[in-house]
Design an enzyme around this catalytic site. Sequence first.
Site, short mmCIF file in Angstrom:
data_model
loop_
_atom_site.label_atom_id
_atom_site.label_comp_id
_atom_site.label_asym_id
_atom_site.label_seq_id
_atom_site.Cartn_x
_atom_site.Cartn_y
_atom_site.Cartn_z
N HIS A 171 0.86 -1.18 0.00
CA HIS A 171 0.00 0.00 0.00
C HIS A 171 0.90 1.24 0.00
O HIS A 171 2.07 1.17 0.37
CB HIS A 171 -0.88 0.03 1.25
N CYS A 276 -4.47 1.35 13.72
CA CYS A 276 -5.32 2.27 14.49
C CYS A 276 -5.89 3.33 13.55
O CYS A 276 -5.35 3.60 12.48
CB CYS A 276 -4.54 2.92 15.63
#
Length: 285
Positions: A171, A276
């Site tokens: 990514h 997160c």
Amino acid sequence: MGTPGEGLGRCSHALIRGVPESLASGEGAGAGLPALDLAKAQREHGVLGGKLRQRLGLQLLELPPEESLPLGPLLGDTAVIQGDTALITRPWSPARRPEVDGVRKALQDLGLRIVEIGDENATLDGTDVLFTGREFFVGLSKWTNHRGAEIVADTFRDFAVSTVPVSGPSHLRGLCGMGGPRTVVAGSSDAAQKAVRAMAVLTDHPYASLTLPDDAAADCLFLRPGLPGVPPFLLHRGGGDLPNSQEALQKLSDVTLVPVSCSELEKAGAGLSSLCLVLSTRPHS
């Protein structure tokens, strides 16, 4: 008008999701990846939550683990958050799409404006989206397509949105990140350097750049919880994970470095920023 980039890293809350036992088997283990030590992965995740809550002073919300969602802890892929808006993503893997449900509910409960992706041709993983404080870059990768990037642009119309080709299995945020409001950090691989060069061509803003020996070290989080008299933090992979990148990270003198480990979680495909979601529910000054 504030200083350009000042919105980068503003946060009051962090959202994480517990590590299920299924992460160590099946899809959670990842094809061809080393066997995962579940207890160690859960310890790493617990330490990360502790750093977010105690060291950074964030209000921590933890979704419970779900055995049906082995990759649920990688909730950074499920939403793109800026200001009071959360774009709920459409992950490339159909098996991961149910992960967004619990995240959507948590963000709604925090009062964020929720935007959904209704186009079945779009794919978007949140860790392909890099916000610099001034603009968005969206990686066109195995995981995110051009339609997904267009929806990011439609959702966050106050910011320029540019697309960056990402080669290989990574990514975009697995190759580069923000070390500060004006500093892009990037790994030293060909894929990372190619992405940074593309960003430099596309942007109208001058960013300094810092190259790190390890691509994974660039997957960091610049965070400004707004604690009185406290400089910003950089949550990053520590020396136990990536010893070769620690000296270069010390050059980021305007931040307090907060090292964490996710070497075991990495075996399931987790990068630091995938573990997160951070957001601010306070008004932006």
